[in-house]
Enzyme design. Structure first.
Site, PDB file in Angstrom:
ATOM      1  N   CYS B 163      49.550  64.021 -90.856  1.00 53.93           N
ATOM      2  CA  CYS B 163      48.271  63.307 -90.840  1.00 53.93           C
ATOM      3  C   CYS B 163      48.128  62.280 -91.961  1.00 53.93           C
ATOM      4  CB  CYS B 163      47.138  64.324 -90.905  1.00 53.93           C
ATOM      5  SG  CYS B 163      47.367  65.662 -89.727  1.00 53.93           S
ATOM      6  N   HIS B 301      38.638  61.927 -95.368  1.00 57.57           N
ATOM      7  CA  HIS B 301      39.564  62.428 -94.349  1.00 57.57           C
ATOM      8  C   HIS B 301      38.875  63.476 -93.475  1.00 57.57           C
ATOM      9  CE1 HIS B 301      43.333  63.516 -92.463  1.00 57.57           C
ATOM     10  NE2 HIS B 301      43.146  64.794 -92.776  1.00 57.57           N
ATOM     11  N   HIS B 335      40.987  63.610 -84.404  1.00 60.86           N
ATOM     12  CA  HIS B 335      41.989  63.448 -85.460  1.00 60.86           C
ATOM     13  C   HIS B 335      43.262  62.855 -84.854  1.00 60.86           C
ATOM     14  CE1 HIS B 335      44.379  63.800 -88.864  1.00 60.86           C
ATOM     15  NE2 HIS B 335      44.263  65.080 -89.166  1.00 60.86           N
TER      16      HIS B 335
END
Lengths: 97, 407
Positions: B163, B301, B335
């Site tokens: 990520c 985030h 995400h």
């Protein structure tokens, strides 16, 4: 390897051409027996290998990889398939990739 | 040496261009939808995902497309958008040893990996495998395929850190431009949606399970009722360029990419660590030559997990205090994993250009564990001069970077 075939030449041409058109996006008007795979149809060695995989799956045949090296034209493909096609199997549905 | 962003491209769950994506944010839309069919996979309990809308992949020539999975197609389209905005040529004119292509993904294509191994086990060996399958599952599949599609034959790197992949690609690009090795870095990341990606998070109880019948309500970053993240897909690409190159080409900058940092925890694979988050934010400020007081928006985030969100808030509070506006865009996009870093930079650039702060979608009641910072819960006008953007990843990866509008 399987030899002989109940498929007619027309059926083989149709099946191979369908694969070349749907799987490799080659216009049908380019699919003439004298067309060379690399120069005329824009394929390369990866395409040739994948074409064989698709043909084997679609027609339930088995072709020795070595024989592929001698193939130059679409007519060579028709001939190769004609030699190894299994009589009892029906063509399967198209796959594109 | 200053580095600027001169081009941006995005293929996202909110739309397949930067403008569509940003309009989706302005409209407070969500890309999340339900995948009830995932219930057939034993042991998986999260049935939410955020796909990118369908697009015309036939625009990519077959010779290039044949070795691409969806993530490479998305990345190719996003790269073309970014190059067009940067007024850089596509094809032979792009080739230069001064231009670096730097992008990655979490893994190779999960879709093709499943098909590959399913067939391998069925056949008892590699019989019937396509020659092009490997090029879809290799770790550098995305940049290699983008390069082939563009006809680019310059330097290529493929950073991969789940990520934080595209955040690291951008920061690495900034470092290499600063170091004088390159004038331009085309940086980004991409990932594609697949149930196994949801499962990776679900197995560690980090995926949302409680909103399978109400996809629009999840994920919920910082919210008291958050229950985990929702996986997404997409590709995001930015063109980073030195000031000298920009002036030489007459290119137009969007904002300055001031710099960033990456630091690993070295302690735990999945548990977020506020201490290292604090460290990376402070280091990013130092490397970007900015002070905490300069920052007037934090793009967090925060994915909607219990621990990750609260740890990030603790770090933001520690570094910047409690008055800087903070929002996360995961409630809109889901995400997007390797894509999210560059995507959130692009969204932040659009916020700066449009003088607007996008709120955290689904943040209704701030969890007490996430309190103490200025959460943005309503869209509002704001003059944004400096943005700090965080991204974190499994493996203890922590990244932080800064953007400046120069306003």
């Amino acid at each position: 390897m399987n030899t002989t075939s109940s498929m007619s030449n027309e059926q083989i041409v149709s099946q191979v051409n369908d694969l070349m058109h749907t799987g490799f996006e080659i216009p049908r008007d380019k699919l003439v027996p004298t067309a060379t795979l690399f120069d005329d149809l824009g394929m390369d060695s990866l395409d040739a290998i994948d074409m064989l995989v698709h043909l084997e799956e679609k027609l339930q045949i088995k072709v020795e990889g070595e024989r592929l090296k001698k193939v130059r034209t679409l007519a060579d493909i028709y001939g190769l398939v004609g030699e190894v096609a299994i009589p009892s199997l029906q063509p399967q549905s198209e796959q594109s990739h | 040496m200053k580095v600027f962003i001169t081009g941006m491209g995005a293929m996202t769950s909110l739309g397949n261009s930067v403008d569509e994506m940003f309009q989706g944010l302005l409209d407070n839309r969500t890309g999340v939808r339900a995948y009830p069919e995932w219930a057939q996979h034993k042991g998986l309990f999260s049935y939410l995902g955020a796909p990118a809308p369908d697009f015309d992949n036939m625009k990519i020539p077959r010779a290039a497309r044949r070795s691409m999975s969806r993530m490479s197609e998305l990345a190719t389209m996003a790269t073309i958008q970014a190059l067009q905005q940067a007024d850089l040529p596509i094809g032979e004119g792009l080739n230069s040893q001064r231009i670096l292509l730097c992008m990655g993904s979490t893994t190779g294509s999960p879709v093709i990996l499943e098909l590959y191994f399913r067939k391998l086990f069925e056949k008892g060996g590699p019989e019937g495998q396509l020659s092009t399958s490997f090029f879809k599952v290799m770790n550098h599949s995305v940049p290699a395929n983008v390069a082939a599609a563009l006809g680019f034959h310059g330097p290529l790197l493929s950073p991969s850190s789940a990520c934080s992949t595209s955040a690291q690609a951008m920061i690495l690009g900034w470092e290499l431009i600063q170091s004088g090795f390159y004038d331009i870095v085309i940086a980004g990341g991409a990932d594609e949606l697949h149930y196994i990606t949801a499962a990776i998070f679900d197995i560690v109880q980090a995926a949302s399970r409680g909103y399978n019948d109400r996809p629009e309500l999840s994920p919920r970053p910082f919210d008291r009722a958050r229950d985990g993240l929702v996986v997404s897909e997409g590709a995001s690409v930015v063109v980073l360029e030195s000031e000298a190159s920009m002036k030489k080409r007459g290119a137009r900058a969007t904002v300055e990419f001031c710099g960033g940092a990456y630091v690993c925890d070295g302690t735990h694979m999945s548990q977020s660590n506020a201490s290292t988050m604090t460290e990376v934010m402070k280091l990013a400020l130092t490397r970007a030559n900015r002070n905490a007081a300069d920052v007037n928006y934090v793009n967090a985030h925060a994915t909607g997990t219990q621990q990750g969100d609260s740890q990030e808030v603790a770090a933001i509070r520690e570094v910047l205090g409690g008055n800087v506006p903070v929002s996360s865009l995961k409630g809109h996009f889901g995400h997007s994993l390797a894509a999210c870093g560059a995507l959130e930079v692009i969204a932040s650039v659009k916020m700066m250009e449009n003088n607007v702060l996008i709120p955290t979608r689904n943040l209704v009641e701030v969890d007490p564990e996430c309190a103490g910072v200025a959460h943005v819960q309503q869209k509002r006008e704001a003059r944004i001069r400096t943005v700090l953007s965080n991204n974190f990843a499994f493996g203890g990866m922590n990244t932080s970077l800064l953007l400046s509008s120069g306003k």
